[in-house]
Design a protein around this motif. Structure first.
Motif, PDB file in Angstrom:
ATOM      1  N   GLU A  69       7.229 -42.182  59.683  1.00  0.00           N
ATOM      2  CA  GLU A  69       8.622 -42.609  59.676  1.00  0.00           C
ATOM      3  C   GLU A  69       9.251 -42.724  58.301  1.00  0.00           C
ATOM      4  OE1 GLU A  69       6.607 -43.410  63.283  1.00  0.00           O
ATOM      5  OE2 GLU A  69       6.149 -44.358  61.339  1.00  0.00           O
ATOM      6  N   GLU A  70       8.472 -43.019  57.281  1.00  0.00           N
ATOM      7  CA  GLU A  70       9.065 -43.409  56.007  1.00  0.00           C
ATOM      8  C   GLU A  70       8.600 -42.537  54.842  1.00  0.00           C
ATOM      9  OE1 GLU A  70       9.420 -48.213  56.479  1.00  0.00           O
ATOM     10  OE2 GLU A  70       7.402 -47.391  56.221  1.00  0.00           O
ATOM     11  N   GLY A  71       9.485 -42.348  53.879  1.00  0.00           N
ATOM     12  CA  GLY A  71       9.111 -41.770  52.600  1.00  0.00           C
ATOM     13  C   GLY A  71       9.270 -40.273  52.460  1.00  0.00           C
ATOM     14  N   TRP A  72       9.943 -39.626  53.423  1.00  0.00           N
ATOM     15  CA  TRP A  72       9.990 -38.169  53.393  1.00  0.00           C
ATOM     16  C   TRP A  72      11.360 -37.593  53.051  1.00  0.00           C
ATOM     17  CZ3 TRP A  72       5.228 -37.638  52.919  1.00  0.00           C
ATOM     18  CH2 TRP A  72       4.326 -38.393  53.671  1.00  0.00           C
ATOM     19  N   ASP A  73      12.364 -38.422  52.933  1.00  0.00           N
ATOM     20  CA  ASP A  73      13.706 -37.932  52.632  1.00  0.00           C
ATOM     21  C   ASP A  73      13.736 -37.178  51.306  1.00  0.00           C
ATOM     22  OD1 ASP A  73      14.987 -38.774  54.908  1.00  0.00           O
ATOM     23  OD2 ASP A  73      15.604 -40.702  54.071  1.00  0.00           O
ATOM     24  N   ASN A  74      14.424 -36.034  51.326  1.00  0.00           N
ATOM     25  CA  ASN A  74      14.710 -35.251  50.118  1.00  0.00           C
ATOM     26  C   ASN A  74      13.456 -34.719  49.421  1.00  0.00           C
ATOM     27  OD1 ASN A  74      17.551 -35.846  50.391  1.00  0.00           O
ATOM     28  ND2 ASN A  74      17.094 -37.879  49.572  1.00  0.00           N
ATOM     29  N   GLU A  92       9.643 -37.953  59.992  1.00  0.00           N
ATOM     30  CA  GLU A  92      11.073 -38.165  60.105  1.00  0.00           C
ATOM     31  C   GLU A  92      11.730 -38.019  58.736  1.00  0.00           C
ATOM     32  OE1 GLU A  92      11.851 -41.855  62.112  1.00  0.00           O
ATOM     33  OE2 GLU A  92      10.447 -41.397  63.736  1.00  0.00           O
ATOM     34  N   GLY A  93      13.063 -37.900  58.734  1.00  0.00           N
ATOM     35  CA  GLY A  93      13.787 -37.732  57.482  1.00  0.00           C
ATOM     36  C   GLY A  93      14.204 -36.297  57.259  1.00  0.00           C
ATOM     37  N   ASN A  94      14.841 -36.054  56.129  1.00  0.00           N
ATOM     38  CA  ASN A  94      15.442 -34.741  55.868  1.00  0.00           C
ATOM     39  C   ASN A  94      14.649 -33.925  54.854  1.00  0.00           C
ATOM     40  OD1 ASN A  94      16.017 -36.196  53.584  1.00  0.00           O
ATOM     41  ND2 ASN A  94      18.164 -35.570  53.427  1.00  0.00           N
ATOM     42  N   GLN A 117      12.399 -27.451  64.848  1.00  0.00           N
ATOM     43  CA  GLN A 117      12.161 -28.701  64.127  1.00  0.00           C
ATOM     44  C   GLN A 117      12.555 -28.617  62.656  1.00  0.00           C
ATOM     45  OE1 GLN A 117       7.935 -28.892  65.295  1.00  0.00           O
ATOM     46  NE2 GLN A 117       8.394 -30.879  66.231  1.00  0.00           N
ATOM     47  N   GLY A 118      13.108 -27.492  62.251  1.00  0.00           N
ATOM     48  CA  GLY A 118      13.536 -27.337  60.867  1.00  0.00           C
ATOM     49  C   GLY A 118      12.438 -26.953  59.908  1.00  0.00           C
ATOM     50  N   ILE A 119      11.354 -26.394  60.441  1.00  0.00           N
ATOM     51  CA  ILE A 119      10.221 -25.994  59.611  1.00  0.00           C
ATOM     52  C   ILE A 119      10.324 -24.507  59.276  1.00  0.00           C
ATOM     53  CG2 ILE A 119       7.705 -25.836  59.478  1.00  0.00           C
ATOM     54  CD1 ILE A 119       7.584 -28.068  61.584  1.00  0.00           C
ATOM     55  N   THR A 120      10.251 -24.176  57.993  1.00  0.00           N
ATOM     56  CA  THR A 120      10.170 -22.782  57.567  1.00  0.00           C
ATOM     57  C   THR A 120       8.730 -22.310  57.718  1.00  0.00           C
ATOM     58  OG1 THR A 120      11.981 -23.029  55.982  1.00  0.00           O
ATOM     59  CG2 THR A 120      10.453 -21.192  55.631  1.00  0.00           C
ATOM     60  N   ILE A 121       8.529 -21.251  58.475  1.00  0.00           N
ATOM     61  CA  ILE A 121       7.189 -20.739  58.744  1.00  0.00           C
ATOM     62  C   ILE A 121       6.906 -19.534  57.855  1.00  0.00           C
ATOM     63  CG2 ILE A 121       5.661 -19.720  60.475  1.00  0.00           C
ATOM     64  CD1 ILE A 121       6.290 -22.643  60.999  1.00  0.00           C
ATOM     65  N   ILE A 122       5.792 -19.576  57.153  1.00  0.00           N
ATOM     66  CA  ILE A 122       5.325 -18.448  56.337  1.00  0.00           C
ATOM     67  C   ILE A 122       3.993 -17.995  56.905  1.00  0.00           C
ATOM     68  CG2 ILE A 122       4.681 -17.643  54.041  1.00  0.00           C
ATOM     69  CD1 ILE A 122       7.615 -18.507  54.301  1.00  0.00           C
ATOM     70  N   THR A 123       3.884 -16.736  57.294  1.00  0.00           N
ATOM     71  CA  THR A 123       2.667 -16.252  57.943  1.00  0.00           C
ATOM     72  C   THR A 123       1.730 -15.499  56.991  1.00  0.00           C
ATOM     73  OG1 THR A 123       3.822 -14.265  58.711  1.00  0.00           O
ATOM     74  CG2 THR A 123       3.752 -16.143  60.215  1.00  0.00           C
TER      75      THR A 123
END
Length: 223
Positions: A69-74, A92-94, A117-123
């Motif tokens: 939940e915490e510490g991931w913004d920016n 969570e967070g941006n 989920q907003g994840i950039t996937i690199i294969t």
């Protein structure tokens, strides 16, 4: 948008496998051997249960002293060999979330879910991804149960050290080399690159979790 994302969003095809330079750490397997391991891992990797994966990653986070939940913004976070349900999808967070996972090229549904989920996937394999910029381009790089499967464990740790402010690891130790696992990881795998920053999780301590001992901890850049 920072340097790493500008580059990674342009990656469409793998870099040239024959000319990519890897640091000679004496731990690398050949590209063809890695492809064999990936093929076998694709056959064996059948547990895509999201609640079970979330529970497992929650245990890892508890041992690392962090939470979803915490510490991931920016923050810009790279998760190496993230699997079909990246840990990045639970936080969570941006944050800017970048998952390196070659098998995602075969998991269409999981790749689509991660992108939602907003994840950039690199294969591409992590060794072949050119993360540009200076020290600290990446806020955090995560290695959670992946180094047995890669081309060169120490080269991957060296790359994370060169580009990250923080490296978080939770990696099984010991075992034997087999088709899906071309490496046996030891405490020295980490200490020879990053120093002895971690602790040993005793296998079997947590029900339904790792049965092998694991090395875990958080490395932080000092400069």
């Amino acid at each position: 948008m920072n340097i790493i994302c500008e580059y990674l969003e342009t990656v469409k095809e793998p870099l040239n496998k024959e000319t990519t330079t890897l640091k000679n750490t004496m731990t690398a397997v050949s590209y063809n051997r890695w492809v064999e391991a990936q093929n076998q891992e694709f056959v064996e990797y059948t547990d895509h249960n999201i609640p079970r994966r979330r529970r497992g990653k929650g245990i890892i986070f508890r041992y690392l002293g962090i939470n979803f939940e915490e510490g991931w913004d920016n923050k810009t976070i790279v998760e190496v060999a993230a699997g079909s349900t990246p840990t990045l999808g639970f936080i969570e967070g941006n944050a800017t979330k970048i998952a390196i996972e070659p098998l995602m090229a075969r998991w269409d549904n999981h790749r689509a879910a991660a992108k939602v989920q907003g994840i950039t996937i690199i294969t591409d394999p992590y060794e072949h991804v050119d993360i540009k910029g200076t020290y600290g381009t990446v806020d955090e790089t995560w290695f959670f149960n992946c180094l047995q499967h890669v081309i060169d464990p120490k080269a991957q740790l060296e790359k994370a050290k060169a580009t990250s402010k923080i490296i978080r690891v939770f990696e099984p130790l010991g075992g034997t080399v087999n088709l899906a696992h071309p490496h046996v990881i030891s405490r020295n795998t980490f200490t020879e690159v990053l120093g002895d920053f971690g602790q040993i999780f005793k296998g079997g301590t947590e029900e339904g979790f790792h049965s092998f001992d694991c090395y875990y901890g958080t490395w932080r850049r000092e400069d």
